[in-house]
Design an enzyme around this catalytic site. Structure first.
Site, PDB file in Angstrom:
ATOM      1  N   GLU A  18       0.879  -1.247  -0.008  1.00  0.00           N
ATOM      2  CA  GLU A  18       0.128   0.096  -0.146  1.00  0.00           C
ATOM      3  C   GLU A  18       0.948   1.038   0.038  1.00  0.00           C
ATOM      4  OE1 GLU A  18      -3.300   0.482   2.457  1.00  0.00           O
ATOM      5  OE2 GLU A  18      -2.463   2.108   3.450  1.00  0.00           O
ATOM      6  N   TYR A  50      -6.494   6.989  -0.032  1.00  0.00           N
ATOM      7  CA  TYR A  50      -7.135   8.452  -0.460  1.00  0.00           C
ATOM      8  C   TYR A  50      -7.343   9.097   0.895  1.00  0.00           C
ATOM      9  CZ  TYR A  50     -10.031  11.564  -3.022  1.00  0.00           C
ATOM     10  OH  TYR A  50     -10.534  12.901  -3.790  1.00  0.00           O
ATOM     11  N   HIS A  94      -8.593   3.256  -2.861  1.00  0.00           N
ATOM     12  CA  HIS A  94      -9.247   3.197  -1.605  1.00  0.00           C
ATOM     13  C   HIS A  94     -10.445   4.015  -2.092  1.00  0.00           C
ATOM     14  CE1 HIS A  94      -6.096   2.158   1.765  1.00  0.00           C
ATOM     15  NE2 HIS A  94      -6.182   1.397   0.689  1.00  0.00           N
ATOM     16  N   ARG A 124     -14.878   3.323   5.584  1.00  0.00           N
ATOM     17  CA  ARG A 124     -15.753   4.666   5.765  1.00  0.00           C
ATOM     18  C   ARG A 124     -14.897   5.773   6.168  1.00  0.00           C
ATOM     19  NH1 ARG A 124     -17.051   5.821  12.050  1.00  0.00           N
ATOM     20  NH2 ARG A 124     -14.908   6.475  11.823  1.00  0.00           N
ATOM     21  N   GLY A 125     -13.468   5.748   6.433  1.00  0.00           N
ATOM     22  CA  GLY A 125     -12.696   6.912   6.496  1.00  0.00           C
ATOM     23  C   GLY A 125     -12.736   7.376   7.912  1.00  0.00           C
ATOM     24  N   LYS A 198     -20.475  -6.295   5.613  1.00  0.00           N
ATOM     25  CA  LYS A 198     -19.818  -5.774   4.365  1.00  0.00           C
ATOM     26  C   LYS A 198     -19.644  -6.927   3.408  1.00  0.00           C
ATOM     27  CE  LYS A 198     -16.994  -2.683   7.329  1.00  0.00           C
ATOM     28  NZ  LYS A 198     -15.092  -2.588   7.547  1.00  0.00           N
TER      29      LYS A 198
END
Length: 316
Positions: A18, A50, A94, A124-125, A198
């Site tokens: 990542e 992101y 993302h 969700r962030g 999810k």
């Protein structure tokens, strides 16, 4: 190629990473130089985070406030396209709830689909620094499973305002898992139910938060299977590289540092010694996980490749 296809076709544990988009003012060569040093390990895919725009309000002297953007990273969509074009490696952007309306999300996904990007990791962030807790966009999603449902709907040709036939997208959807539970969940059992939601909404693979005790991961996988979560669960890893990480990583990522690792790092006189301890610990983690047949070893590089490279040299 989709993440689940990479996993299905693999004959051994995959190497994946990542990366963070470069900060404003940095050019893409900074990012490429980081990725270049890891390409010999043949990453199956590269996640691209992101980061939301952050802002502050400053008084103008007349009682009015003016909004200033304090943090902005270049667009994840463009970076994913650039990586795929340069390296011919699949990317996993993302996609987050925070800061986006459902229409914003749909537009981003249309762009990704147009560019041939087949994978997304849905989160969700986190709340921005000016918020005491997560605040959803008024026309967006509150939870990751809702965002997953939107993407899964687009995979069936369901768009927000399209009243006729629409071409379905073909995204492979990933979700985040928390072996030590998400910090907002009251307990691990509740968090597992959220994770199952999810998967039922359309997630096809899970990437975990970083951990430093493999037994935590093994227990998490066992609990997931017992609760009917049967998609691939990819372990997320990061070498501990500074003495400060003993307190910083638990603070920011809500995880535990094993006592054995804490004792070894506490003996270190400086960060150079701590780095060697952290690398050796991560190597041992990777070797045990690889022997257990995990689908991937997924490294959170924080856009610093040297430590991950040193681990990979001893594992792959």
């Amino acid at each position: 190629m989709k993440v689940i296809e990479h996993i299905a076709k693999a004959t051994d544990t995959l190497f994946t990473i990542e990366i963070l988009p470069p900060k404003k003012g940095e050019d893409i060569q900074t990012l490429f130089s980081h990725i270049d040093s890891l390409m010999e390990f043949k990453p199956a895919f590269i996640d691209v985070t992101y980061h939301r725009e952050e802002h502050v309000y400053k008084e103008m002297g007349d009682g009015m406030l003016k909004k200033y953007v304090t943090r902005k990273r270049p667009g994840t969509v463009g970076i994913c396209a650039a990586i795929q074009n340069r390296y011919n490696v699949d990317t996993v952007p993302h996609v987050i709830c925070g800061g986006f309306s459902q229409e914003d999300t749909e537009n981003m996904l249309i762009d990704l689909d147009f560019l041939g990007i087949q994978n997304v990791l849905v989160l969700r962030g986190d709340p921005v620094k000016s918020e005491s807790g997560f605040v959803p966009h008024p026309e967006g999603h509150c939870y990751a499973n809702e965002l997953i449902e939107q993407i899964a709907g687009m995979n069936q040709g369901k768009y927000l305002y399209d009243e006729g036939s629409a071409t379905p997208t073909n995204f492979c959807i990933g979700a985040a898992g928390y072996p030590e539970k998400h910090f907002e969940s009251p307990n691990l059992g509740t968090d597992l139910q959220y994770l199952k939601n999810k998967v039922e909404a359309g997630a096809e693979f899970i990437v975990t938060q970083m951990f430093f005790d493999n037994q935590v991961y093994f227990n998490f996988v066992e609990l997931c299977r017992a609760n009917g979560i049967d998609v691939p669960i990819i372990p997320g890893l990061k070498p501990l590289v500074t003495i400060k990480h003993l307190t910083a990583l638990p603070k920011y990522f809500f995880l535990d540092i094993p006592e054995a690792l804490r004792k070894e790092v506490a003996k270190c006189k400086d960060n150079k010694q701590a780095r060697e301890v952290g690398i050796e610990w991560c190597v041992q983690q990777c070797q045990e996980l690889k022997a257990a047949g995990v689908p991937c070893l997924h490294f959170y590089t924080m856009s610093k490749s040297e430590m991950v490279r040193r681990v990979a040299e001893q594992v792959f």
